[in-house]
Design an enzyme around this catalytic site. Structure first.
Site, PDB file in Angstrom:
ATOM      1  N   ARG B 200       0.819  -1.234   0.000  1.00  0.00           N
ATOM      2  CA  ARG B 200       0.000   0.000   0.000  1.00  0.00           C
ATOM      3  C   ARG B 200       0.843   1.270   0.000  1.00  0.00           C
ATOM      4  O   ARG B 200       0.375   2.322   0.441  1.00  0.00           O
ATOM      5  CB  ARG B 200      -0.983   0.012   1.172  1.00  0.00           C
ATOM      6  CG  ARG B 200      -1.985  -1.147   1.161  1.00  0.00           C
ATOM      7  CD  ARG B 200      -3.169  -0.899   2.055  1.00  0.00           C
ATOM      8  NE  ARG B 200      -4.034  -2.074   2.114  1.00  0.00           N
ATOM      9  CZ  ARG B 200      -3.950  -3.016   3.057  1.00  0.00           C
ATOM     10  NH1 ARG B 200      -3.049  -2.908   4.014  1.00  0.00           N
ATOM     11  NH2 ARG B 200      -4.751  -4.047   3.032  1.00  0.00           N
ATOM     12  N   LYS B 222       2.291  11.224 -11.748  1.00  0.00           N
ATOM     13  CA  LYS B 222       1.381  10.355 -12.504  1.00  0.00           C
ATOM     14  C   LYS B 222       2.087   9.040 -12.777  1.00  0.00           C
ATOM     15  O   LYS B 222       3.158   9.011 -13.381  1.00  0.00           O
ATOM     16  CB  LYS B 222       0.991  11.000 -13.829  1.00  0.00           C
ATOM     17  CG  LYS B 222      -0.133  11.984 -13.721  1.00  0.00           C
ATOM     18  CD  LYS B 222      -0.682  12.286 -15.119  1.00  0.00           C
ATOM     19  CE  LYS B 222      -1.794  13.289 -15.086  1.00  0.00           C
ATOM     20  NZ  LYS B 222      -2.291  13.582 -16.442  1.00  0.00           N
ATOM     21  N   GLU B 264       7.486  17.173 -25.968  1.00  0.00           N
ATOM     22  CA  GLU B 264       6.935  17.684 -24.705  1.00  0.00           C
ATOM     23  C   GLU B 264       7.523  19.057 -24.367  1.00  0.00           C
ATOM     24  O   GLU B 264       6.853  19.896 -23.773  1.00  0.00           O
ATOM     25  CB  GLU B 264       7.203  16.702 -23.561  1.00  0.00           C
ATOM     26  CG  GLU B 264       6.621  15.301 -23.751  1.00  0.00           C
ATOM     27  CD  GLU B 264       5.102  15.221 -23.584  1.00  0.00           C
ATOM     28  OE1 GLU B 264       4.458  16.255 -23.383  1.00  0.00           O
ATOM     29  OE2 GLU B 264       4.573  14.092 -23.689  1.00  0.00           O
ATOM     30  N   LYS B 306       6.356  22.427 -15.470  1.00  0.00           N
ATOM     31  CA  LYS B 306       5.582  21.280 -14.988  1.00  0.00           C
ATOM     32  C   LYS B 306       5.333  21.383 -13.480  1.00  0.00           C
ATOM     33  O   LYS B 306       4.219  21.153 -13.000  1.00  0.00           O
ATOM     34  CB  LYS B 306       6.294  19.977 -15.307  1.00  0.00           C
ATOM     35  CG  LYS B 306       5.553  18.755 -14.771  1.00  0.00           C
ATOM     36  CD  LYS B 306       5.192  17.784 -15.825  1.00  0.00           C
ATOM     37  CE  LYS B 306       4.248  16.708 -15.314  1.00  0.00           C
ATOM     38  NZ  LYS B 306       4.268  15.501 -16.142  1.00  0.00           N
ATOM     39  N   GLU B 316      -5.200  16.825 -11.229  1.00  0.00           N
ATOM     40  CA  GLU B 316      -5.791  17.117 -12.537  1.00  0.00           C
ATOM     41  C   GLU B 316      -7.282  17.386 -12.471  1.00  0.00           C
ATOM     42  O   GLU B 316      -8.087  16.697 -13.093  1.00  0.00           O
ATOM     43  CB  GLU B 316      -5.483  15.974 -13.527  1.00  0.00           C
ATOM     44  CG  GLU B 316      -5.787  16.389 -14.967  1.00  0.00           C
ATOM     45  CD  GLU B 316      -5.185  15.451 -16.003  1.00  0.00           C
ATOM     46  OE1 GLU B 316      -3.997  15.113 -15.899  1.00  0.00           O
ATOM     47  OE2 GLU B 316      -5.905  15.069 -16.921  1.00  0.00           O
ATOM     48  N   ARG B 320      -4.062  21.082 -14.761  1.00  0.00           N
ATOM     49  CA  ARG B 320      -3.050  20.086 -15.121  1.00  0.00           C
ATOM     50  C   ARG B 320      -3.354  19.394 -16.445  1.00  0.00           C
ATOM     51  O   ARG B 320      -2.450  18.946 -17.149  1.00  0.00           O
ATOM     52  CB  ARG B 320      -2.919  19.038 -14.006  1.00  0.00           C
ATOM     53  CG  ARG B 320      -1.833  18.033 -14.300  1.00  0.00           C
ATOM     54  CD  ARG B 320      -1.455  17.184 -13.104  1.00  0.00           C
ATOM     55  NE  ARG B 320      -0.389  16.278 -13.496  1.00  0.00           N
ATOM     56  CZ  ARG B 320       0.320  15.554 -12.661  1.00  0.00           C
ATOM     57  NH1 ARG B 320       0.095  15.627 -11.368  1.00  0.00           N
ATOM     58  NH2 ARG B 320       1.269  14.765 -13.099  1.00  0.00           N
ATOM     59  N   ASN B 324      -1.646  17.999 -21.351  1.00  0.00           N
ATOM     60  CA  ASN B 324      -1.945  16.928 -22.301  1.00  0.00           C
ATOM     61  C   ASN B 324      -2.263  17.448 -23.698  1.00  0.00           C
ATOM     62  O   ASN B 324      -2.901  16.744 -24.485  1.00  0.00           O
ATOM     63  CB  ASN B 324      -3.103  16.076 -21.782  1.00  0.00           C
ATOM     64  CG  ASN B 324      -2.645  15.111 -20.703  1.00  0.00           C
ATOM     65  OD1 ASN B 324      -1.696  14.372 -20.907  1.00  0.00           O
ATOM     66  ND2 ASN B 324      -3.319  15.128 -19.572  1.00  0.00           N
ATOM     67  N   HIS B 327      -2.208  15.081 -26.587  1.00  0.00           N
ATOM     68  CA  HIS B 327      -2.123  13.713 -26.061  1.00  0.00           C
ATOM     69  C   HIS B 327      -3.374  12.887 -26.321  1.00  0.00           C
ATOM     70  O   HIS B 327      -3.294  11.662 -26.404  1.00  0.00           O
ATOM     71  CB  HIS B 327      -1.839  13.742 -24.550  1.00  0.00           C
ATOM     72  CG  HIS B 327      -0.420  14.070 -24.205  1.00  0.00           C
ATOM     73  ND1 HIS B 327       0.203  15.224 -24.622  1.00  0.00           N
ATOM     74  CD2 HIS B 327       0.533  13.364 -23.511  1.00  0.00           C
ATOM     75  CE1 HIS B 327       1.459  15.244 -24.164  1.00  0.00           C
ATOM     76  NE2 HIS B 327       1.686  14.125 -23.496  1.00  0.00           N
ATOM     77  N   HIS B 331      -2.619   9.615 -27.849  1.00  0.00           N
ATOM     78  CA  HIS B 331      -2.905   8.317 -27.224  1.00  0.00           C
ATOM     79  C   HIS B 331      -3.686   7.415 -28.175  1.00  0.00           C
ATOM     80  O   HIS B 331      -3.493   6.196 -28.195  1.00  0.00           O
ATOM     81  CB  HIS B 331      -3.709   8.510 -25.936  1.00  0.00           C
ATOM     82  CG  HIS B 331      -2.894   9.017 -24.790  1.00  0.00           C
ATOM     83  ND1 HIS B 331      -3.447   9.362 -23.584  1.00  0.00           N
ATOM     84  CD2 HIS B 331      -1.559   9.215 -24.668  1.00  0.00           C
ATOM     85  CE1 HIS B 331      -2.487   9.776 -22.770  1.00  0.00           C
ATOM     86  NE2 HIS B 331      -1.342   9.693 -23.404  1.00  0.00           N
ATOM     87  N   HIS B 344       6.174   7.728 -27.763  1.00  0.00           N
ATOM     88  CA  HIS B 344       5.139   8.598 -27.208  1.00  0.00           C
ATOM     89  C   HIS B 344       5.228  10.020 -27.786  1.00  0.00           C
ATOM     90  O   HIS B 344       4.219  10.599 -28.213  1.00  0.00           O
ATOM     91  CB  HIS B 344       5.281   8.621 -25.683  1.00  0.00           C
ATOM     92  CG  HIS B 344       4.350   9.561 -24.988  1.00  0.00           C
ATOM     93  ND1 HIS B 344       2.980   9.441 -25.058  1.00  0.00           N
ATOM     94  CD2 HIS B 344       4.591  10.651 -24.207  1.00  0.00           C
ATOM     95  CE1 HIS B 344       2.416  10.416 -24.349  1.00  0.00           C
ATOM     96  NE2 HIS B 344       3.372  11.155 -23.829  1.00  0.00           N
TER      97      HIS B 344
END
Lengths: 443, 443
Positions: B200, B222, B264, B306, B316, B320, B324, B327, B331, B344
């Site tokens: 955990r 993330k 990026e 960032k 987010e 935030r 993206n 993205h 994606h 990517h």
């Protein structure tokens, strides 16, 4: 040897319910004693003083307990509310009979328009339709998906968890959805971990349907799955939006599951609430007979104890570990004997006897406590010894990967002092542990 | 239609480095303009005012940049430090050449005595020994395990993640251990999610070895893995103890990976830092040629951007998401074309062109921005169109499970206004999206 000891001194600070006169004993009514322990702190020990711990963060709301089933008009009394106080992650536990018939209670905690109910093939035929109805009645904007997992601890694994993700993704559930756990501890732990991980976290609600889940696993945000080498090794701390305990769901619970849950109820008494333990000694048969008022009280008082501990130590830096009395031995039984052979509470019961035995060997408790623990567990029809196939080396190798190992040192929850007091410590004589393992298993 | 719009008005509030006179242009030196946008808010829009956003939470520490490799005596200058300000989850990003030779920096963030380095079969031969040396030099109490995963986005899945858990459990790592991610974005995301979930949650450290990871994925917490139906659908927000960027590791980076990371870098300029974009237009070839000072500056400025965004919106809820840009389209390319076929950043580059095209079709930006974006991406040797095999329906079905869908509405990051401004919104003309998809892919 490094001593990693947290000595706990806890007052029974949970107010007795006003409506339970039938269960009141003189000891029960009396103001709870605050017992400071230990008298002497060792170097390196973190002493949590009674002052710290007696500051209850549990706020009981409406205290009325409902002993009557609801009538057809679905009128219902106010539920008992126990608040888990965790700042912006606080949430209520609703406890009462017929709460699933009261859709408003559930719907106020659903975010977004999409819900995924995670349940198993034993609970689904009993309560899935009722739950979907509670989620959607008078609320046509909400659509509900469901995923039905196979029932049992042996399915608390990554392969089964992936079925939840598959269903959520195939249903195109987005970040504003809500996951609902409908079932016992396995379902709650898996659904909670899925909710914690899906799209990096979505809302979730717990609807526990076993005593085990209602008094323990659904409260406090521990979620996760097992690994073949140990229990609950993969997971997250992730708090629900609310916990809804409909005590009517216990009407369909098998006797063995009922007894299993009582192992955790007994635990609260032993580690921090002597009055509650004494009440259990008077009422254990009423609990097994599913007396509604007795059950409602035991669930409420257990949740108050759990909420109080979790509010003070959400991430288990110390105090929270005490909720694992008997669990280190118990997890070894569950892992070594095969997940699902014994119920969790059965393993915890045997593990509690072992922890109590070891505490006695260390000279930390009187023999009378040993006898009382054995007695109440036997009356609850719970095992007081591990399965015969468990060996000393099995215990040792499995306990070595317990989450409470820190820098190689196994810390245990042991009783110390008068009834209702315990320590979480790695500072104990290894001989006592060995002697307990030898006394309860083959070498 | 429900409008879920967050309009962003952001000043370029990142202080220019004092030591980079060779890259200073007049625009670069000038005090950054604060541009309020949009002038007119629509009902339901959440306008984040320039006042809110101009409060930088980025604290640059020692600003010295190191352009020289270290000598044999392992003397080294102070690293640049960018602080990610997240209350009790704050952490430093160290940026500099030769930082892996400076073991003290790494060791101060290791908790406990056990470390698990997670890396891949391409990075391990290059930097694993060096990393283990940095962790253990002068520190005999620490023992290091390592797990070497196959390299590539297609292995960013649950089966591969389980290898990390297997290794950790078999090595009996306990809650006081530290996971170290040594590699690119895939390794960082997987190691971070493993650290978030193991017992955990255990400590972890990021040592990114690609531009992509150094300017973006290692910062901000993330973490996660892919599902066969979509990227990063399973994961957690989980912050590291520190990020250690040793720019020397870029010496071994393939050219295609170098270009991918620049996608990026370019993104930060477009969404919130026009000066930085203008600097890139002057220096893109220096970056591709791996000019140490140019790279060091681009990494630092990217991390500052960032960190500033993440500090304001860790989970987010709005701001935030602007990170993206490109993205959502990207994606879809990665998922539809097969994980690992395109890097990517290559998919993000084509996706950025599509987002910019759509912004122009909506009348939200001038044609000059469209041209400048295409131009700089071409100079960076990045693709400006998706693979030919992508169809409109592939884009639509994959984008429907994007994490930015809320209650069924796909929200996109689009440019709006002068260079350096964007919106995150679901309130756009669907015709413009369809036109963009038709323009860039087969029907």
């Amino acid at each position: 040897m490094a001593a990693n000891t947290i000595s706990l001194s806890i007052s029974s600070n949970v107010a007795a319910s006003k409506n339970l006169s039938s269960f009141q004993s003189p000891a029960f009514i009396a103001p709870p004693p605050t017992i400071s322990f230990p008298a002497k702190s060792k170097p390196g020990e973190l002493s949590l003083s009674s002052t710290t711990l007696s500051k209850s963060r549990v706020r009981a709301g409406a205290s009325q307990l409902m002993n009557e089933p609801l009538n057809d008009q679905r009128s219902f009394s106010s539920p008992t509310v126990v608040e888990v106080d965790l700042g912006d992650r606080s949430y209520p536990i609703y406890i009462g009979a017929g709460l699933l018939d009261h859709s408003e209670l559930l719907q106020r905690h659903v975010h977004g328009k999409r819900v995924l109910v995670v349940t198993n093939d034993r609970v689904a035929p009993l309560y899935l339709d009722k739950t979907i109805d509670a989620l959607t009645r008078g609320n046509p904007n909400v659509t509900v998906e469901s995923v039905i997992l196979p029932d049992g601890e042996k399915y608390k694994d990554m392969d089964t968890l992936m079925k939840v993700f598959d269903k959520a993704i195939e249903s195109r559930l987005d970040r504003r959805c809500t996951f609902v756990a409908l079932g016992g501890g396995v379902i709650g732990d898996m659904c909670g971990y899925a909710a914690a991980s899906y799209l990096r976290g979505v809302n979730f609600i717990q609807i526990p349907t076993t005593v085990m889940a209602q008094v323990d696993s659904s409260v406090g945000g521990k979620t996760g799955i097992n690994h073949r080498l140990g229990k609950n090794l993969i997971g997250a701390f992730y708090q629900p939006q609310c916990v809804l305990v409909d005590t009517d769901t216990l009407n369909t619970l098998p006797d063995r599951e009922m007894a299993s849950g009582l192992a955790e109820v007994i635990k609260y008494g032993l580690i921090r609430d002597a009055e509650f333990f004494e009440w259990q000694e008077k009422n254990i048969e009423a609990l097994l007979a599913r007396d509604p008022a007795a059950l409602a009280f035991a669930i409420k008082r257990s949740c108050e104890n759990k909420a109080d501990v979790v509010s003070q130590d959400e991430k288990e830096s110390g105090l929270r570990a005490t909720l694992n009395l008997g669990h280190t031995f118990g997890h070894a039984i569950e892992t070594g004997f095969g997940y699902g052979e014994w119920l969790h509470g059965e393993a915890v019961a045997a593990g509690t006897v072992m922890a109590v035995d070891m505490s006695y060997r260390l000279g930390w408790i009187d023999e009378s406590i040993v006898k009382r623990v054995n007695k109440i567990l036997e009356r609850a029809k719970l095992p007081t010894t591990p399965p015969e196939s468990m060996t000393v080396s099995m215990f040792k190798s499995i306990m070595a990967v317990d989450k409470k190992v820190a820098d190689g040192l196994l810390r245990l929850i042991l009783l110390k002092g008068p009834l209702g007091n315990c320590v979480f410590t790695g500072d104990y004589d290894r001989e006592a542990l060995d002697a307990t393992l030898r006394a309860f298993s083959k070498s």
